[in-house]
Write a protein that holds these residues in place. Structure first.
Motif, PDB file in Angstrom:
ATOM      1  N   ASN A 294     -23.769  25.112   3.793  1.00 20.03           N
ATOM      2  CA  ASN A 294     -22.455  25.749   3.676  1.00 20.03           C
ATOM      3  C   ASN A 294     -21.407  24.651   3.758  1.00 20.03           C
ATOM      4  N   ILE A 295     -20.561  24.577   2.744  1.00 18.26           N
ATOM      5  CA  ILE A 295     -19.472  23.603   2.712  1.00 18.26           C
ATOM      6  C   ILE A 295     -18.172  24.377   2.820  1.00 18.26           C
ATOM      7  N   ILE A 296     -17.430  24.184   3.900  1.00 18.14           N
ATOM      8  CA  ILE A 296     -16.183  24.928   4.066  1.00 18.14           C
ATOM      9  C   ILE A 296     -14.983  23.988   3.896  1.00 18.14           C
ATOM     10  N   ASP A 297     -13.941  24.536   3.294  1.00  8.93           N
ATOM     11  CA  ASP A 297     -12.752  23.722   3.017  1.00  8.93           C
ATOM     12  C   ASP A 297     -11.584  24.663   2.746  1.00  8.93           C
TER      13      ASP A 297
ATOM     14  N   ASP B  25     -21.985  26.935  -1.433  1.00  4.84           N
ATOM     15  CA  ASP B  25     -23.271  26.268  -1.251  1.00  4.84           C
ATOM     16  C   ASP B  25     -23.283  24.958  -2.030  1.00  4.84           C
ATOM     17  N   GLU B  26     -24.441  24.293  -2.029  1.00  3.94           N
ATOM     18  CA  GLU B  26     -24.509  22.975  -2.660  1.00  3.94           C
ATOM     19  C   GLU B  26     -24.317  23.029  -4.177  1.00  3.94           C
ATOM     20  N   ASP B  27     -24.519  24.198  -4.785  1.00  3.49           N
ATOM     21  CA  ASP B  27     -24.317  24.342  -6.228  1.00  3.49           C
ATOM     22  C   ASP B  27     -22.901  24.786  -6.570  1.00  3.49           C
ATOM     23  N   GLY B  28     -22.090  25.049  -5.563  1.00  2.00           N
ATOM     24  CA  GLY B  28     -20.707  25.428  -5.799  1.00  2.00           C
ATOM     25  C   GLY B  28     -20.455  26.914  -5.883  1.00  2.00           C
ATOM     26  N   PHE B  29     -21.455  27.742  -5.587  1.00  4.60           N
ATOM     27  CA  PHE B  29     -21.243  29.185  -5.566  1.00  4.60           C
ATOM     28  C   PHE B  29     -20.486  29.574  -4.298  1.00  4.60           C
TER      29      PHE B  29
ATOM     30  N   LEU C  53     -18.382  31.050   8.241  1.00  6.85           N
ATOM     31  CA  LEU C  53     -19.758  30.824   8.667  1.00  6.85           C
ATOM     32  C   LEU C  53     -20.645  31.982   8.255  1.00  6.85           C
ATOM     33  N   LEU C  54     -21.850  31.672   7.778  1.00  2.00           N
ATOM     34  CA  LEU C  54     -22.823  32.701   7.445  1.00  2.00           C
ATOM     35  C   LEU C  54     -23.729  33.010   8.632  1.00  2.00           C
ATOM     36  N   GLY C  55     -24.051  31.986   9.384  1.00  2.31           N
ATOM     37  CA  GLY C  55     -24.930  32.157  10.529  1.00  2.31           C
ATOM     38  C   GLY C  55     -26.373  31.793  10.245  1.00  2.31           C
ATOM     39  N   ASP C  56     -26.748  31.756   8.941  1.00  4.27           N
ATOM     40  CA  ASP C  56     -28.128  31.421   8.597  1.00  4.27           C
ATOM     41  C   ASP C  56     -28.229  30.154   7.744  1.00  4.27           C
ATOM     42  N   GLU C  57     -27.100  29.445   7.579  1.00  8.53           N
ATOM     43  CA  GLU C  57     -27.142  28.220   6.791  1.00  8.53           C
ATOM     44  C   GLU C  57     -27.901  27.132   7.544  1.00  8.53           C
ATOM     45  N   ALA C  58     -28.517  26.233   6.785  1.00 12.49           N
ATOM     46  CA  ALA C  58     -29.257  25.142   7.411  1.00 12.49           C
ATOM     47  C   ALA C  58     -28.318  24.090   7.986  1.00 12.49           C
ATOM     48  N   ALA C  59     -27.182  23.900   7.332  1.00 10.58           N
ATOM     49  CA  ALA C  59     -26.222  22.880   7.775  1.00 10.58           C
ATOM     50  C   ALA C  59     -24.820  23.295   7.367  1.00 10.58           C
ATOM     51  N   LEU C  60     -23.846  22.867   8.151  1.00 19.37           N
ATOM     52  CA  LEU C  60     -22.443  23.091   7.830  1.00 19.37           C
ATOM     53  C   LEU C  60     -21.785  21.754   7.553  1.00 19.37           C
ATOM     54  N   TYR C  61     -21.167  21.646   6.375  1.00 19.19           N
ATOM     55  CA  TYR C  61     -20.410  20.456   5.990  1.00 19.19           C
ATOM     56  C   TYR C  61     -18.927  20.803   5.988  1.00 19.19           C
ATOM     57  N   ALA C  62     -18.117  19.934   6.572  1.00 16.93           N
ATOM     58  CA  ALA C  62     -16.678  20.172   6.628  1.00 16.93           C
ATOM     59  C   ALA C  62     -15.960  18.875   6.950  1.00 16.93           C
ATOM     60  N   ASP C  63     -14.658  18.829   6.650  1.00 13.52           N
ATOM     61  CA  ASP C  63     -13.885  17.639   6.974  1.00 13.52           C
ATOM     62  C   ASP C  63     -13.458  17.674   8.440  1.00 13.52           C
ATOM     63  N   ALA C  64     -12.731  16.650   8.857  1.00  9.83           N
ATOM     64  CA  ALA C  64     -12.412  16.471  10.270  1.00  9.83           C
ATOM     65  C   ALA C  64     -11.476  17.538  10.822  1.00  9.83           C
ATOM     66  N   ALA C  65     -10.846  18.328   9.949  1.00  8.66           N
ATOM     67  CA  ALA C  65      -9.967  19.394  10.431  1.00  8.66           C
ATOM     68  C   ALA C  65     -10.739  20.425  11.254  1.00  8.66           C
ATOM     69  N   TYR C  66     -12.039  20.511  11.025  1.00  6.91           N
ATOM     70  CA  TYR C  66     -12.879  21.494  11.732  1.00  6.91           C
ATOM     71  C   TYR C  66     -13.598  20.877  12.930  1.00  6.91           C
ATOM     72  N   SER C  67     -13.358  19.596  13.180  1.00 12.21           N
ATOM     73  CA  SER C  67     -14.051  18.900  14.253  1.00 12.21           C
ATOM     74  C   SER C  67     -13.502  19.298  15.617  1.00 12.21           C
TER      75      SER C  67
ATOM     76  N   ILE D 167     -21.209  11.991   4.894  1.00  6.61           N
ATOM     77  CA  ILE D 167     -20.949  13.429   4.784  1.00  6.61           C
ATOM     78  C   ILE D 167     -20.014  13.722   3.621  1.00  6.61           C
ATOM     79  N   ALA D 168     -19.046  12.825   3.377  1.00  4.74           N
ATOM     80  CA  ALA D 168     -18.034  13.051   2.343  1.00  4.74           C
ATOM     81  C   ALA D 168     -18.643  13.249   0.959  1.00  4.74           C
ATOM     82  N   VAL D 169     -19.792  12.625   0.705  1.00  8.16           N
ATOM     83  CA  VAL D 169     -20.431  12.728  -0.613  1.00  8.16           C
ATOM     84  C   VAL D 169     -20.765  14.187  -0.925  1.00  8.16           C
ATOM     85  N   ILE D 170     -21.325  14.899   0.044  1.00  5.30           N
ATOM     86  CA  ILE D 170     -21.683  16.308  -0.153  1.00  5.30           C
ATOM     87  C   ILE D 170     -20.482  17.209   0.104  1.00  5.30           C
ATOM     88  N   ARG D 171     -19.698  16.875   1.117  1.00  3.83           N
ATOM     89  CA  ARG D 171     -18.560  17.725   1.478  1.00  3.83           C
ATOM     90  C   ARG D 171     -17.571  17.880   0.337  1.00  3.83           C
ATOM     91  N   SER D 172     -17.437  16.863  -0.499  1.00  2.71           N
ATOM     92  CA  SER D 172     -16.475  16.921  -1.600  1.00  2.71           C
ATOM     93  C   SER D 172     -16.781  18.055  -2.573  1.00  2.71           C
TER      94      SER D 172
END
Length: 223
Positions: free
Chosen positions: A30-33, A83-87, A108-122, A160-165
């Motif tokens: 899951n990539i949130i932005d 997701d990683e495919d952009g859906f 958040l979905l709750g069942d994702e394997a990983a969460l990617y996000a920028d530092a605003a969510y840190s 992380i930025a490579v995937i987060r973008s």
């Protein structure tokens, strides 16, 4: 807005894409932005009845760019989880002055394997939330006054930025292809629905493209 009908429609579109194994759910990330969108009525003018024309539901989005320059936008923020495919699987819209992190739990979905996000969510709260659900923490770290990022964190953020973008691609579609760099409607409820319909269109178009390029995936590959 209260009925959330566009969310039901997005969920149904995604369900059908999942049934055809175009959207993959097992092991997904899951990539949130979020991105600011200028309100169509953002000035200080008044209408024929001497009423302010500014969209009263919008707010000021203030953020520093990569060079440290402060940019202010009066409008809304569109928050997505992809997701990683952009859906797009989750989306919401807030006044521009709402911090990105306030929509973390909505995305958040709750069942994702990983969460990617920028530092605003840190934050410690984010780390605890991800640990609670067993989600791999791929949120970029941020430094604080007197506590700059370590070399290890800088390297981690870059990786992380490579995937987060990838979370920014739907925003490019909205703004450059759908003409939504500015809102077309006034009011939070209308814009929530408008961008919800844009999310549905985005997923249908992407699903059709995947189908044309790759056909239906084999759900049970042999060999």
């Amino acid at each position: 807005m209260e009925l959330g009908l566009w969310e039901v429609l997005l969920g149904e579109v995604n369900r059908q894409l999942e049934a055809k194994h175009i959207i993959m759910t097992e092991g997904r990330i899951n990539i949130i932005d979020a991105t600011p969108v200028e309100a169509a009525q953002s000035g200080y003018g008044k209408d024929a009845n001497d009423e302010p024309t500014r969209d009263k539901d919008a707010g000021w989005h203030v953020k520093a760019d990569s060079r440290g320059n402060i940019k202010s936008t009066y409008g809304y923020s569109v928050h997505t989880g992809v997701d990683e495919d952009g859906f797009i699987h989750r989306q919401t819209v807030t006044p521009g002055n709402a911090h990105d992190s306030t929509e973390r739990d909505t995305l958040l979905l709750g069942d994702e394997a990983a969460l990617y996000a920028d530092a605003a969510y840190s934050s410690q709260a984010t780390r605890e939330k991800l640990a609670q659900f067993g989600i791999d923490d791929q949120v970029q770290r941020k430094g604080y006054r007197g506590h700059p990022l370590s070399k290890a964190d800088l390297v981690r953020n870059k990786e992380i930025a490579v995937i987060r973008s990838g979370g920014e691609r739907p925003f490019a579609t909205y703004k450059s292809r759908y003409g939504l760099a500015r809102t077309r409607l006034r009011g939070l409820a209308k814009n929530l629905t408008l961008f919800g319909l844009a999310a549905i269109a985005h997923n249908i178009a992407k699903g059709a493209k995947f189908l044309a390029l790759y056909g239906l995936p084999d759900p049970e590959p042999t060999g």
